[in-house]
Design a protein around this motif. Sequence first.
Motif, mmCIF file in Angstrom:
data_model
loop_
_atom_site.group_PDB
_atom_site.id
_atom_site.type_symbol
_atom_site.label_atom_id
_atom_site.label_comp_id
_atom_site.label_asym_id
_atom_site.label_seq_id
_atom_site.Cartn_x
_atom_site.Cartn_y
_atom_site.Cartn_z
ATOM 1 N N GLU A 1 -35.325 -81.565 -0.963
ATOM 2 C CA GLU A 1 -36.602 -80.865 -1.020
ATOM 3 C C GLU A 1 -36.444 -79.372 -1.306
ATOM 4 O OE1 GLU A 1 -38.643 -81.704 2.597
ATOM 5 O OE2 GLU A 1 -38.916 -83.843 2.135
ATOM 6 N N ASN A 2 -35.304 -78.802 -0.880
ATOM 7 C CA ASN A 2 -35.075 -77.360 -1.075
ATOM 8 C C ASN A 2 -33.664 -77.137 -1.599
ATOM 9 O OD1 ASN A 2 -37.642 -76.364 0.291
ATOM 10 N ND2 ASN A 2 -36.695 -77.518 1.976
ATOM 11 N N PRO A 3 -33.435 -77.402 -2.884
ATOM 12 C CA PRO A 3 -32.086 -77.243 -3.453
ATOM 13 C C PRO A 3 -31.554 -75.831 -3.249
ATOM 14 C CG PRO A 3 -33.543 -78.373 -4.994
ATOM 15 C CD PRO A 3 -34.415 -77.855 -3.887
ATOM 16 N N LYS A 4 -30.241 -75.743 -2.999
ATOM 17 C CA LYS A 4 -29.605 -74.451 -2.770
ATOM 18 C C LYS A 4 -28.912 -73.980 -4.041
ATOM 19 C CE LYS A 4 -28.654 -75.417 2.123
ATOM 20 N NZ LYS A 4 -27.600 -75.505 3.166
ATOM 21 N N ASP A 5 -28.943 -72.669 -4.270
ATOM 22 C CA ASP A 5 -28.236 -72.114 -5.414
ATOM 23 C C ASP A 5 -26.755 -72.446 -5.335
ATOM 24 O OD1 ASP A 5 -30.491 -71.025 -6.489
ATOM 25 O OD2 ASP A 5 -30.164 -69.008 -5.686
ATOM 26 N N GLY A 6 -26.214 -72.919 -6.449
ATOM 27 C CA GLY A 6 -24.786 -73.181 -6.535
ATOM 28 C C GLY A 6 -24.334 -74.504 -5.959
ATOM 29 N N ILE A 7 -25.275 -75.309 -5.444
ATOM 30 C CA ILE A 7 -24.910 -76.595 -4.833
ATOM 31 C C ILE A 7 -25.757 -77.705 -5.446
ATOM 32 C CG2 ILE A 7 -24.923 -77.947 -2.695
ATOM 33 C CD1 ILE A 7 -24.288 -75.393 -1.181
ATOM 34 N N GLN A 8 -25.114 -78.807 -5.774
ATOM 35 C CA GLN A 8 -25.844 -79.947 -6.313
ATOM 36 C C GLN A 8 -25.702 -81.142 -5.365
ATOM 37 O OE1 GLN A 8 -24.277 -81.469 -9.974
ATOM 38 N NE2 GLN A 8 -22.194 -81.671 -9.216
#
Length: 534
Positions: free
Chosen positions: A272-279
């Motif tokens: 729901e809340n993707p983090k920068d630099g992480i998939q």
Amino acid sequence: MNRKTLVLPVVIGVLAPVLAGCGGSDGGSGGGDAIVVGTTDHYIATKDDGAPLDPAFAYDVGSWNILRQTIQTLMHVPRGGGKPVPEAASECGFTDRANQSYRCTLRDGLKFSNGDPLTSEDVKYSLERVLNIKDPSGVYSLLDNIDTIETDGDSKVIFHLKTADATFPYKLSTPPSGIVSKKDYAPKKLRDGFEVTGSGPYTFKADVKDGTVVKAVFTRNPDYKGDLKVQNDKVELDSFKDAAEMGKALDKGQIDVMTRAMSPEQVESMSENPKDGIQLTEMPGLEIRYLGFDTNAPGVKDKAVRQAIAYAIDRGQLVTKVYGTMAEPLYSLIPSSVTTHTNSFFNKYGDRDLPKAAKVLQTAGITTPVKLTLNYTTDHYGSATKKEFETLRDQLNSSGLFDITIKGTEWKTFRPDQGKGDYAVYGMGWFPDFPDPDNYIAPFLDSGNFLNSPYDNPTLRTELIPQSRREADRSAATKTFGEIQDIVAEDVPVLPLWQGKTYVASRDDIAGVEWAVNSSAELLLWELRRGTAS
């Protein structure tokens, strides 16, 4: 860069060999720092179980995750699934129509990590060793249909089977079929500790503290000859206390990849809340969870009690409350994504039918509430297990028909106690040894089963299971597997609860993640490489 979920489809029970996303080429980037992978699996050598990495003993995903990288098998399941193909062998195949004689020819130039050449005699020695040790873990049962093994020169090995078995190539792809060195593995004794001598794509070194592996280091084996394409030079596998600790390490850049077992809360948050630099990568999984019963234990010996539990649980509510999108209800031992699956338990019990639960107990003359303890392991299947068993307890107790308590135990104690028959009811998971319906049936119901279950149905063991193995076309065995699933639903020696999906979180500069965990939740570390993942 924000990355969300990557999905690979399932086709008749195997992963479709179609690349989802970028970064899965056959050519790897050789250099660079080690790729660091996190896990909540723990590798512990105890007084009772001192050989966690011996192929004649190891029968859990964590241990197989080390053996897959280091010990070669004759066959392997290719990237994305499908029928097994040669690995240490250059060719293999049945030599008779009855599927009872199987011949393999080894690749040229194979050698162990200790420098010794690997020959057909080593193959014969390794598999006979598993059968001779016959460890209580039950892993030998995968090879128990072998009658004799003979060699022809240094490169050819012939297996003669007791009965027809179309799944035998799959069994030759599993770690108990791994080829080990006579010099380092005694013929009738397990190899204690954390050393591994194999001919696989990596050599292995464990950093050990107080009898526990804190870091496993895999270095590319320069002498490896096989079918796998190794995409990196070094991978480190770091063990964490729990998913929360592992997640913090990923956020801080201390690890590159986070594997099993992510928590439902982590998956929901990253989706729901993707983090920068992480998939976040989602893959179809073939993991199942179930309740097992000691059918000789007084509290559950009468199958009416087991049937009443099947009537009283609500799988939908259990999955929604505890696992969310990570799981779906399961109504058979065979997952819905595997060919030959039927909804036998739903057909017989539906979902939460309390009047029928009460009736089956009343008809059997069983006084209610039935008092039972549900046992579970606190540290093997992920942080949500406790909540799962609290939910099961509440469902059963709210029926008024049961008086349930729950008890959590560490895996190092739980598994031996379960195998000794100390638990009347217990919760466990199953990650298939290979993606075939037989591997959801025989390990639970056949002789020498890994649960050490006293349940013995002659129709299953002497007729239906052997009959199902005679069909090279697995879909042709649908009727037989349907009969098996109906018998299990009637007798309830095990009670399927749910099947899960597999999730992996990784940093954006790691490619190959979509191939690095197979449908059995096993790591294929050779698929990982540094590079743009999008």
